[in-house]
Design a protein around this motif. Structure first.
Motif, PDB file in Angstrom:
ATOM      1  N   GLY A  47       3.408   6.376   4.820  1.00  9.37           N
ATOM      2  CA  GLY A  47       3.787   5.537   5.950  1.00  9.37           C
ATOM      3  C   GLY A  47       3.548   4.065   5.723  1.00  9.37           C
ATOM      4  O   GLY A  47       3.586   3.272   6.655  1.00  9.37           O
ATOM      5  N   GLY A  48       3.282   3.675   4.484  1.00 12.81           N
ATOM      6  CA  GLY A  48       3.016   2.268   4.199  1.00 12.81           C
ATOM      7  C   GLY A  48       1.556   1.897   4.282  1.00 12.81           C
ATOM      8  O   GLY A  48       1.201   0.731   4.118  1.00 12.81           O
ATOM      9  N   GLY A  49       0.694   2.896   4.564  1.00  8.89           N
ATOM     10  CA  GLY A  49      -0.729   2.590   4.691  1.00  8.89           C
ATOM     11  C   GLY A  49      -0.982   1.716   5.910  1.00  8.89           C
ATOM     12  O   GLY A  49      -0.314   1.835   6.934  1.00  8.89           O
ATOM     13  N   THR A  50      -1.927   0.810   5.797  1.00  7.32           N
ATOM     14  CA  THR A  50      -2.273  -0.066   6.916  1.00  7.32           C
ATOM     15  C   THR A  50      -1.620  -1.428   6.796  1.00  7.32           C
ATOM     16  O   THR A  50      -1.852  -2.305   7.629  1.00  7.32           O
ATOM     17  CB  THR A  50      -3.796  -0.253   6.995  1.00  7.32           C
ATOM     18  OG1 THR A  50      -4.268  -0.802   5.747  1.00  7.32           O
ATOM     19  CG2 THR A  50      -4.483   1.076   7.234  1.00  7.32           C
ATOM     20  N   GLY A  51      -0.812  -1.637   5.764  1.00  2.00           N
ATOM     21  CA  GLY A  51      -0.206  -2.943   5.526  1.00  2.00           C
ATOM     22  C   GLY A  51       0.967  -3.221   6.440  1.00  2.00           C
ATOM     23  O   GLY A  51       1.396  -2.378   7.235  1.00  2.00           O
ATOM     24  N   GLU A  62       0.818  -1.214   0.000  1.00  2.00           N
ATOM     25  CA  GLU A  62       0.000   0.000   0.000  1.00  2.00           C
ATOM     26  C   GLU A  62       0.850   1.262   0.000  1.00  2.00           C
ATOM     27  O   GLU A  62       0.332   2.371   0.053  1.00  2.00           O
ATOM     28  CB  GLU A  62      -0.901   0.008   1.236  1.00  2.00           C
ATOM     29  CG  GLU A  62      -1.893  -1.151   1.299  1.00  2.00           C
ATOM     30  CD  GLU A  62      -2.718  -1.122   2.568  1.00  2.00           C
ATOM     31  OE1 GLU A  62      -2.850  -0.032   3.169  1.00  2.00           O
ATOM     32  OE2 GLU A  62      -3.223  -2.183   2.976  1.00  2.00           O
ATOM     33  N   THR A  63       2.156   1.110  -0.050  1.00  2.00           N
ATOM     34  CA  THR A  63       3.060   2.252   0.066  1.00  2.00           C
ATOM     35  C   THR A  63       2.950   3.182  -1.135  1.00  2.00           C
ATOM     36  O   THR A  63       3.007   2.744  -2.286  1.00  2.00           O
ATOM     37  CB  THR A  63       4.516   1.784   0.198  1.00  2.00           C
ATOM     38  OG1 THR A  63       4.632   0.988   1.370  1.00  2.00           O
ATOM     39  CG2 THR A  63       5.466   2.967   0.297  1.00  2.00           C
ATOM     40  N   ARG A  64       2.801   4.464  -0.852  1.00  2.00           N
ATOM     41  CA  ARG A  64       2.801   5.502  -1.874  1.00  2.00           C
ATOM     42  C   ARG A  64       3.738   6.612  -1.411  1.00  2.00           C
ATOM     43  O   ARG A  64       3.922   6.826  -0.215  1.00  2.00           O
ATOM     44  CB  ARG A  64       1.391   6.072  -2.091  1.00  2.00           C
ATOM     45  CG  ARG A  64       0.354   5.026  -2.512  1.00  2.00           C
ATOM     46  CD  ARG A  64       0.614   4.515  -3.917  1.00  2.00           C
ATOM     47  NE  ARG A  64      -0.379   3.533  -4.329  1.00  2.00           N
ATOM     48  CZ  ARG A  64      -0.254   2.214  -4.184  1.00  2.00           C
ATOM     49  NH1 ARG A  64       0.863   1.722  -3.626  1.00  2.00           N
ATOM     50  NH2 ARG A  64      -1.188   1.393  -4.572  1.00  2.00           N
TER      51      ARG A  64
END
Length: 611
Positions: A86-90, A30-32
């Motif tokens: 921050g990598g999302g919730t993954g 999920e990283t952006r």
């Protein structure tokens, strides 16, 4: 982490700064990330990466302005700017996402500017400070320097919140008097007519580290991020909240405790659901990151309201558990509404319960979380025979943000920035970490009159200053330290006494980078002559601007640039037309380039005098 799945390279943009914008992500995660590159003539081979307190958006910096404009600061300091979600919730959140993005940012920079050495600097505040420290301790060759700001220690959470909430409840009716006692011209000691319970509560919170000069903000202090922390405490130690009320050694089991009179349990009917008028945005500040920006329910109108303060109470509707900041007449105001799931299923006519039992129990949780002797703030409890919980939660929260419990073994160079009025990460916590880092790798700069939030000081402009100018100076200084071997100014000289961090009165003795200012008044009838004496510490930036609030209304009516100088003596005359006590204030600003107009690197301090 995998190769980026996509990268969008925009053409040169002209607003708010000429730049190229790169937006990308990593395959299977999920990283952006977002990258903002300045024109080549402004680039000096470095980048600045901001690590947010919690995973969020990779576009937070795009909307920031003024001193908070991270992109503008980076460009002015010769670097490009990097921000991730921050990598999302993954599972890659933070610990993998941020370093992976940093490494790939260098690849993009090489494509844009050609082959060159790219230096990288990570910085973050509050929860982002843990992430920055985690990056310094868990990686090599990713970043070259680090600036954690307003950091907590491994035992900060939840104890810094619980002790403050206890004091807020017990001292509620005396906090105005306490704030006045520690303001300019005050007695410097708590009021002598406090009750025994109030004296004990004040002593307890002070020894734990709450800055005594910071009680002026008690009316808007609220619970801060405790609403975000509380679910973790409840999940990790659910038995505590029952044992608190029944087991000897806990405050709730003492029938004489005032906690019983404060307990509220009532049933009410929902009359109306109140929603936010529209979605909001924020710039990723340390006090904004955990609040969210949705448009769901923010309050419930009820047919029955409690007759006492219920700050921190829970609203229970079936399996839904919602924390409240309190009541506004008949409105139950939801704390951090965007962090609660299931609110949309609550409807008018539903029966709900209001119960503050767990909130009251949480207020003394720190007494049952006594860490090792390296944390002297807990010495006040060590011989009290208090029951202790089976798990020390603070290190778990710290490891969740940093990737492990911080040790002080870092790569690269580091400058810590901390506020002396910080009510969430008490000032001694920065000292705890500094003491564990090798002296030739670290500096600690305290900022007098600075709170935890980088924007909250706007609520109290004649009581507090922003630490952002010191943060900017730290980022510039750490880059010069790494790239050119230029030693940064010395750490602030301070002592830690009974939980309170104290600094010297003179800039030459205090050191660091913040100027020091004193304000005196000579009164003759209704006429007053004010004298401000300000000086910069050795190696500090020159003073370039002065602001005056002479009429005591909390706003600076005089704002003027002055000739850059290391020491200034300034005088002002004012005539008061109405009798009464008031406070006058002077704020001075220093800036490394002698620029009185730039928002970047402007280091402020203030002084007040009681008239």
């Amino acid at each position: 982490m995998n190769t980026p799945a996509y990268v969008d390279l925009d053409e040169l943009r002209m607003h708010p700064h000429p730049h190229r914008h790169v937006h990308g992500g990593f395959a299977g995660t999920e990283t952006r990330f977002s990258l903002y590159f300045p024109p080549a003539d402004r680039y000096r081979g470095r980048f600045f990466q901001h690590l947010t307190p919690v995973p969020g958006s990779e576009h937070l910096a795009a909307s920031a302005t003024g001193q908070e404009n991270k992109i503008g600061f980076a460009f002015g300091a010769g670097g490009f700017f990097l921000e991730t979600n921050g990598g999302g919730t993954g599972p890659s959140a933070g610990h993998q996402a941020n370093p992976a993005a940093a490494q790939y940012a260098r690849v993009i920079a090489q494509e844009i500017y050609g082959e060159h050495r790219v230096y990288g600097y990570a910085y973050g505040g509050s929860g982002g400070a843990y992430r920055t420290i985690g990056g310094a301790e868990n990686t090599t060759g990713v970043w070259d320097g680090f600036v954690p700001y307003v950091p907590g220690s491994p035992v900060a959470t939840p104890s810094n919140f619980t002790i403050r909430l206890h004091a807020q409840r017990v001292l509620r009716d005396r906090l105005d008097d306490i704030a006045d006692a520690f303001d300019a011209g005050g007695t410097g000691v708590p009021p002598p007519d406090l009750t025994e319970e109030q004296r004990e509560a004040f002593a307890e919170v002070t020894r734990m580290g709450f800055p005594v000069r910071s009680w002026f903000g008690h009316r808007t202090m609220g619970t801060h991020a405790f609403g975000a922390v509380y679910p973790g405490v409840l999940a990790a130690d659910p038995g505590y909240f029952d044992e608190f009320w029944t087991t000897p050694g806990y405050l709730g089991a003492d029938p004489k405790s005032s906690v019983h009179a404060a307990r509220v349990r009532l049933t009410a009917t929902v009359v109306e659901i109140v929603r936010r008028a529209g979605s909001t945005t924020h710039s990723g500040g340390v006090d904004e990151a955990f609040k969210g920006a949705g448009s769901g329910p923010v309050a419930l109108r009820l047919d029955v309201v409690p007759g006492v303060d219920v700050l921190g109470a829970e609203l229970l509707a079936g399996d839904i558990r919602v924390r409240l900041t309190g009541f506004d007449r008949d409105l139950a105001v939801i704390d951090l509404p965007d962090r609660h799931e299931g609110l949309d299923i609550i409807c008018p006519g539903d029966r709900v319960e209001i119960d503050n039992s767990n909130y009251l129990a949480a207020q003394t949780y720190h007494r049952h979380q006594i860490p090792g002797p390296e944390y002297p703030a807990w010495d006040q409890f060590r011989d009290a025979g208090l029951p202790q919980r089976p798990t020390l939660l603070g290190p778990l929260f710290a490891a969740g943000a940093a990737g492990h419990v911080p040790t002080g073994r870092i790569s690269g160079k580091m400058i810590l920035v901390a506020g002396l009025l910080d009510r969430e990460a008490f000032p001694w916590h920065a000292d705890w970490y500094r003491a564990r880092v090798a002296d030739d790798q670290v500096r600690l700069w305290y900022v007098d009159n600075a709170l935890h939030s980088d924007v909250e000081q706007q609520e109290h402009p004649t009581r507090t200053v922003s630490y952002l100018g010191v943060l900017h100076e730290a980022l510039r200084a750490v880059s010069a330290w790494v790239e050119d071997g230029v030693e940064p100014p010395a750490s602030t000289v301070y002592s830690v006494d009974d939980g309170q961090v104290r600094v010297a009165a003179r800039a030459a003795d205090r050191l660091g980078v913040q100027p020091v200012v004193g304000l005196s008044a000579e009164v003759s009838g209704d006429s007053v002559v004010f004298e401000a004496v300000a000086e910069t510490p050795p190696g500090g930036p020159p003073i370039v601007r002065v602001c005056w609030d002479l009429d005591g209304d909390g706003h600076y009516e005089i704002d003027e640039a002055i000739e850059p100088a290391g020491r200034v003596v300034l005088r002002r005359h004012h005539v008061y037309t109405e009798p009464g006590a008031r406070f006058a204030c002077v704020r001075i600003s220093a800036q490394r380039d002698g620029d009185p107009d730039t928002p970047f690197g402007r280091i402020d301090n203030l002084a007040r005098v009681r008239i």
